[in-house]
Design a protein around this motif. Structure first.
Motif, PDB file in Angstrom:
ATOM      1  N   MET A   1       0.632  -1.159   0.083  1.00 21.44           N
ATOM      2  CA  MET A   1       0.012   0.023   0.074  1.00 21.44           C
ATOM      3  C   MET A   1       1.078   1.265  -0.060  1.00 21.44           C
ATOM      4  O   MET A   1       1.803   1.373   0.583  1.00 21.44           O
ATOM      5  CB  MET A   1      -0.826   0.093   1.130  1.00 21.44           C
ATOM      6  N   VAL A   2       0.410   2.182  -0.803  1.00 18.82           N
ATOM      7  CA  VAL A   2       1.434   3.586  -0.835  1.00 18.82           C
ATOM      8  C   VAL A   2       0.341   4.603  -0.424  1.00 18.82           C
ATOM      9  O   VAL A   2      -0.814   4.525  -1.065  1.00 18.82           O
ATOM     10  CB  VAL A   2       1.712   3.765  -2.313  1.00 18.82           C
ATOM     11  N   ASP A   3       1.011   5.698   0.256  1.00 20.28           N
ATOM     12  CA  ASP A   3       0.254   6.878   0.555  1.00 20.28           C
ATOM     13  C   ASP A   3       1.297   7.918   0.777  1.00 20.28           C
ATOM     14  O   ASP A   3       2.455   7.874   0.921  1.00 20.28           O
ATOM     15  CB  ASP A   3      -0.749   6.550   1.453  1.00 20.28           C
ATOM     16  N   SER A   4       0.484   8.993   0.882  1.00 15.17           N
ATOM     17  CA  SER A   4       1.370  10.373   1.240  1.00 15.17           C
ATOM     18  C   SER A   4       0.518  11.191   2.167  1.00 15.17           C
ATOM     19  O   SER A   4      -0.524  11.262   2.302  1.00 15.17           O
ATOM     20  CB  SER A   4       1.796  11.197  -0.115  1.00 15.17           C
ATOM     21  N   THR A   5       1.617  11.967   2.831  1.00 17.06           N
ATOM     22  CA  THR A   5       0.990  13.150   3.698  1.00 17.06           C
ATOM     23  C   THR A   5       1.926  14.438   3.679  1.00 17.06           C
ATOM     24  O   THR A   5       3.091  14.307   3.289  1.00 17.06           O
ATOM     25  CB  THR A   5       1.087  12.638   5.254  1.00 17.06           C
ATOM     26  N   GLY A   6       1.122  15.595   3.858  1.00 17.91           N
ATOM     27  CA  GLY A   6       2.059  16.955   3.739  1.00 17.91           C
ATOM     28  C   GLY A   6       2.755  16.993   5.281  1.00 17.91           C
ATOM     29  O   GLY A   6       2.291  16.641   6.129  1.00 17.91           O
ATOM     30  N   LEU A   7       4.108  17.700   5.127  1.00 22.94           N
ATOM     31  CA  LEU A   7       4.626  17.935   6.487  1.00 22.94           C
ATOM     32  C   LEU A   7       5.006  19.226   6.351  1.00 22.94           C
ATOM     33  O   LEU A   7       5.635  19.612   5.390  1.00 22.94           O
ATOM     34  CB  LEU A   7       6.044  17.205   6.443  1.00 22.94           C
ATOM     35  N   LYS A   8       4.693  20.042   7.385  1.00 20.51           N
ATOM     36  CA  LYS A   8       5.138  21.514   7.494  1.00 20.51           C
ATOM     37  C   LYS A   8       6.312  21.481   8.254  1.00 20.51           C
ATOM     38  O   LYS A   8       6.525  21.020   9.289  1.00 20.51           O
ATOM     39  CB  LYS A   8       3.959  22.342   8.148  1.00 20.51           C
ATOM     40  N   LEU A   9       7.232  22.341   7.449  1.00 23.04           N
ATOM     41  CA  LEU A   9       8.510  22.417   8.178  1.00 23.04           C
ATOM     42  C   LEU A   9       8.545  23.623   8.999  1.00 23.04           C
ATOM     43  O   LEU A   9       8.175  24.792   8.400  1.00 23.04           O
ATOM     44  CB  LEU A   9       9.649  22.458   6.982  1.00 23.04           C
ATOM     45  N   CYS A  10       9.093  23.703  10.404  1.00 20.98           N
ATOM     46  CA  CYS A  10       8.778  24.730  11.318  1.00 20.98           C
ATOM     47  C   CYS A  10      10.325  24.954  11.664  1.00 20.98           C
ATOM     48  O   CYS A  10      11.020  23.984  12.031  1.00 20.98           O
ATOM     49  CB  CYS A  10       7.779  24.375  12.340  1.00 20.98           C
ATOM     50  N   GLY A  11      10.644  26.235  11.916  1.00 21.27           N
ATOM     51  CA  GLY A  11      11.784  26.544  12.394  1.00 21.27           C
ATOM     52  C   GLY A  11      11.596  27.108  13.827  1.00 21.27           C
ATOM     53  O   GLY A  11      10.701  27.049  14.526  1.00 21.27           O
ATOM     54  N   SER A  12      12.735  27.136  14.770  1.00 18.02           N
ATOM     55  CA  SER A  12      12.640  27.462  16.104  1.00 18.02           C
ATOM     56  C   SER A  12      12.159  29.022  16.205  1.00 18.02           C
ATOM     57  O   SER A  12      11.415  29.340  17.207  1.00 18.02           O
ATOM     58  CB  SER A  12      13.935  27.440  16.925  1.00 18.02           C
ATOM     59  N   GLY A  13      12.087  29.836  15.217  1.00 12.59           N
ATOM     60  CA  GLY A  13      11.455  31.205  15.276  1.00 12.59           C
ATOM     61  C   GLY A  13       9.898  31.251  14.944  1.00 12.59           C
ATOM     62  O   GLY A  13       9.389  32.263  14.813  1.00 12.59           O
ATOM     63  N   GLU A  14       9.139  30.138  14.658  1.00 12.41           N
ATOM     64  CA  GLU A  14       7.829  30.104  14.383  1.00 12.41           C
ATOM     65  C   GLU A  14       6.863  30.818  15.400  1.00 12.41           C
ATOM     66  O   GLU A  14       6.185  31.570  14.980  1.00 12.41           O
ATOM     67  CB  GLU A  14       7.305  28.898  14.123  1.00 12.41           C
ATOM     68  N   TRP A  15       6.995  30.541  16.817  1.00 13.17           N
ATOM     69  CA  TRP A  15       6.613  31.382  17.704  1.00 13.17           C
ATOM     70  C   TRP A  15       6.569  32.786  17.622  1.00 13.17           C
ATOM     71  O   TRP A  15       5.784  33.481  17.800  1.00 13.17           O
ATOM     72  CB  TRP A  15       6.907  30.910  19.194  1.00 13.17           C
TER      73      TRP A  15
END
Length: 85
Positions: A1-15
Motif C-alpha cells: 500500500m502506498v500513500d502520502s502526507t504533507g509535512l510543514k517544516l517549522c523553525g525555532s522562530g515560528e512562535w
C-alpha cells in the motif's frame, strides 16, 4: 500500500513570527510511504517537494524494494498507467 502526507517544516522562530504577525511562507514537503500490508510496517519512503505529484513516486518507491512486489494499492492520486511510471 502506498500513500502520502504533507509535512510543514517549522523553525525555532515560528512562535516569534506568530507573535509579531510576521507572515512568511511556510515550507512544505510530501512524505510518500510504502507499507507492507501483511506486516503493517513501513518498508520504503520518499520525501519530495510539495509540487511533486503522487503518481510520479510509485516507480522510485518500487525501486527501493528488494524482491518481487505482488500488488500495489493506493488512492486515485497514485493511479497511473505503466507507460507513465
Amino acid at each position: 500500500m502506498v500513500d502520502s502526507t504533507g509535512l510543514k517544516l517549522c523553525g525555532s522562530g515560528e512562535w516569534l513570527e506568530e507573535k509579531h504577525d510576521n507572515k512568511r511562507r511556510r515550507a512544505w514537503r510530501m512524505l510518500h510511504l510504502g507499507i507492507d500490508a501483511d506486516a503493517g510496517r513501513i518498508v520504503v519512503s520518499a520525501l519530495t517537494d510539495r509540487d511533486v505529484d503522487d503518481g510520479s513516486q510509485v516507480g522510485p518507491l518500487l525501486d527501493q524494494v528488494d524482491g518481487p512486489v505482488p500488488s500495489v494499492t493506493g488512492d486515485g492520486a497514485y493511479d497511473r498507467t505503466a507507460s507513465r511510471l
